[in-house]
Design an enzyme around this catalytic site. Structure first.
Site, PDB file in Angstrom:
ATOM      1  N   ASP A 174       0.843  -1.202   0.000  1.00 26.74           N
ATOM      2  CA  ASP A 174       0.000   0.000   0.000  1.00 26.74           C
ATOM      3  C   ASP A 174       0.879   1.254   0.000  1.00 26.74           C
ATOM      4  OD1 ASP A 174      -2.367   1.374   0.004  1.00 26.74           O
ATOM      5  OD2 ASP A 174      -2.911   0.901   2.078  1.00 26.74           O
ATOM      6  N   HIS A 175       0.223   2.415   0.032  1.00 26.72           N
ATOM      7  CA  HIS A 175       0.851   3.743  -0.037  1.00 26.72           C
ATOM      8  C   HIS A 175       2.341   3.784   0.298  1.00 26.72           C
ATOM      9  CE1 HIS A 175      -2.906   6.079  -0.386  1.00 26.72           C
ATOM     10  NE2 HIS A 175      -3.431   5.119   0.357  1.00 26.72           N
ATOM     11  N   GLU A 234      -3.876   8.413   7.669  1.00 31.88           N
ATOM     12  CA  GLU A 234      -3.678   6.968   7.708  1.00 31.88           C
ATOM     13  C   GLU A 234      -2.189   6.677   7.779  1.00 31.88           C
ATOM     14  OE1 GLU A 234      -5.517   3.178   5.434  1.00 31.88           O
ATOM     15  OE2 GLU A 234      -4.310   4.454   4.158  1.00 31.88           O
ATOM     16  N   HIS A 274      -9.477   9.043   4.273  1.00 28.25           N
ATOM     17  CA  HIS A 274      -9.074   7.989   5.205  1.00 28.25           C
ATOM     18  C   HIS A 274      -9.587   8.324   6.602  1.00 28.25           C
ATOM     19  CE1 HIS A 274      -5.435   7.058   2.444  1.00 28.25           C
ATOM     20  NE2 HIS A 274      -6.310   6.093   2.316  1.00 28.25           N
ATOM     21  N   HIS A 307      -9.798   4.242  -2.636  1.00 26.70           N
ATOM     22  CA  HIS A 307      -9.184   4.409  -1.318  1.00 26.70           C
ATOM     23  C   HIS A 307     -10.146   5.170  -0.416  1.00 26.70           C
ATOM     24  CE1 HIS A 307      -4.716   3.600  -2.139  1.00 26.70           C
ATOM     25  NE2 HIS A 307      -5.330   3.321  -3.264  1.00 26.70           N
ATOM     26  N   ASN A 340      -9.601  -0.626  -1.190  1.00 26.85           N
ATOM     27  CA  ASN A 340      -8.768  -0.808  -0.003  1.00 26.85           C
ATOM     28  C   ASN A 340      -9.628  -0.782   1.259  1.00 26.85           C
ATOM     29  OD1 ASN A 340      -6.758  -0.632  -1.903  1.00 26.85           O
ATOM     30  ND2 ASN A 340      -5.590   0.938  -0.831  1.00 26.85           N
ATOM     31  N   ASP A 378      -9.030  -0.912   5.464  1.00 29.23           N
ATOM     32  CA  ASP A 378      -8.060  -0.915   6.549  1.00 29.23           C
ATOM     33  C   ASP A 378      -8.713  -0.486   7.858  1.00 29.23           C
ATOM     34  OD1 ASP A 378      -5.776  -0.989   8.077  1.00 29.23           O
ATOM     35  OD2 ASP A 378      -4.844   0.758   7.167  1.00 29.23           O
ATOM     36  N   THR A 379      -9.167   0.760   7.929  1.00 30.20           N
ATOM     37  CA  THR A 379      -9.701   1.312   9.178  1.00 30.20           C
ATOM     38  C   THR A 379     -10.791   0.437   9.776  1.00 30.20           C
ATOM     39  OG1 THR A 379      -9.195   3.551   8.419  1.00 30.20           O
ATOM     40  CG2 THR A 379     -10.766   3.335  10.231  1.00 30.20           C
TER      41      THR A 379
END
Length: 344
Positions: free
Chosen positions: A95-96, A169, A214, A251, A273, A275-276
């Site tokens: 990722d990023h 993020e 994010h 994202h 994506n 994640d959180t």
């Protein structure tokens, strides 16, 4: 099935684009979180993408090293081993990675794959993301093209970003990003198509920004403009013809409505994506376990506690189960259930 090869990965992306669904790209930070994602993919009979961020990789390497590349390699090797036990396809992604972390993260991982290929071994990662969204577009595309050329030689797909995803993020704070950076223009998307499509034998993904943020938000609080993706794709078709649309990545999906998510699938989003929300899904059952077993976990008033409830396996397994169920929910939202190409 082992982690996919290049052609299998391309087939996955083509399948999503043709049938207008998206793959879950789940961020992991440990063996336990990686196990949760693999099990969710298998139960839903979907292929999917497991990804590692710079911060997640640093965490995975432990307090003694805090080495991003080492942590990513460690997680990737575990996933390669475990993926062989499941009847689905899995792609590995990073990722990023901003410009200032290229030399500590993305470049060492490319070098690791190059070493493996020289020995006749499969790629360690199938794709990487370079996040040059904060750079002027010309500089972003120059660096992206150089990376794509190297990736193409090693059968690796490159994801890039044009514009900035708002919020915070992994220690990167874009809460004060200029409003114009939050929305990729049709001209930006045309520039990406012109520059990167010129690289022979390459494949790339674009994380275009359309109000994404994010972070943690209630449903409906994030105001997206999916029409930006539509306008960009139409501009590309106008210049390059049908079939030239870009493969897009979503994202910052926390707080998005199902309607907005489904609209993006119509415009070429094939990877989303997550994640959180997964972090919370993992932590929530662990918190519940601690509250319910407070006296057993802590040695209160000189008591000895209860090993059955303070054994990390007792609560990490609950976290794994919680995360697995949330991944399954996102799979349903992205319409990828029962879409695996394994054995087809």
């Amino acid at each position: 099935m082992p982690v996919v090869n290049y052609q299998q990965y391309c087939d996955m992306l083509d399948n999503a684009r043709k049938n207008k669904f998206a793959y879950v790209a789940a961020n992991v930070t440990s063996l336990t979180t990686a196990n949760a994602v693999l099990k969710a993919f298998a139960e839903m009979k979907t292929d999917g993408i497991i990804q590692v961020s710079t911060g997640g990789a640093q965490f995975a390497s432990g307090l003694g090293k805090e080495d991003m590349a080492l942590g990513a390699i460690s997680l990737a090797q575990h996933i390669h081993l475990l993926a062989e036990k499941y009847d689905i396809y899995v792609a590995l992604h990073t990722d990023h990675c901003p410009k200032n972390k290229l030399d500590d993260f993305l470049i060492p991982l490319l070098e690791e794959t190059e070493k493996r290929r020289a020995k006749g071994l499969p790629n360690l990662f199938n794709s990487h993301m370079f996040d040059g969204g904060e750079l002027p577009l010309d500089e972003n595309l120059k660096l992206s093209k150089e990376l794509l050329e190297r990736c193409a030689k090693n059968e690796i797909i490159l994801e890039i970003e044009a514009g900035v995803v708002g919020g915070e993020e992994d220690g990167v704070n874009n809460e004060d990003a200029p409003a114009e950076k939050l929305y990729t223009t049709p001209e930006d998307m045309l520039s990406v198509a012109r520059e990167l499509s010129s690289v022979p034998d390459s494949r790339f993904l674009l994380a275009a920004t359309f109000g994404n943020v994010h972070g943690v938000y209630k449903p409906g609080n994030v105001k997206l403009k999916p029409s930006i993706l539509k306008d960009g794709q139409e501009a590309i078709v106008s210049e390059f013809g049908e079939g030239s649309q870009l493969d897009l990545v979503f994202h910052g999906g926390s707080g998005s409505t199902i309607e907005d998510i489904h609209e993006t699938l119509e415009y070429g989003v094939i990877k989303m994506n997550v994640d959180t929300d997964l972090q919370y899904a993992f932590s929530r059952p662990i918190a519940d376990h601690f509250f319910k077993n407070y006296d057993g976990i802590l040695k209160v008033d000189s008591e000895v506690g209860n090993k059955k409830v303070y054994d990390p396996r007792s609560y990490l397994r609950k976290g794994e189960a919680g995360m697995k169920e949330h991944v399954k929910n996102v799979i349903r939202t992205l319409r990828s259930e029962n879409t695996t190409l394994f054995n087809k």
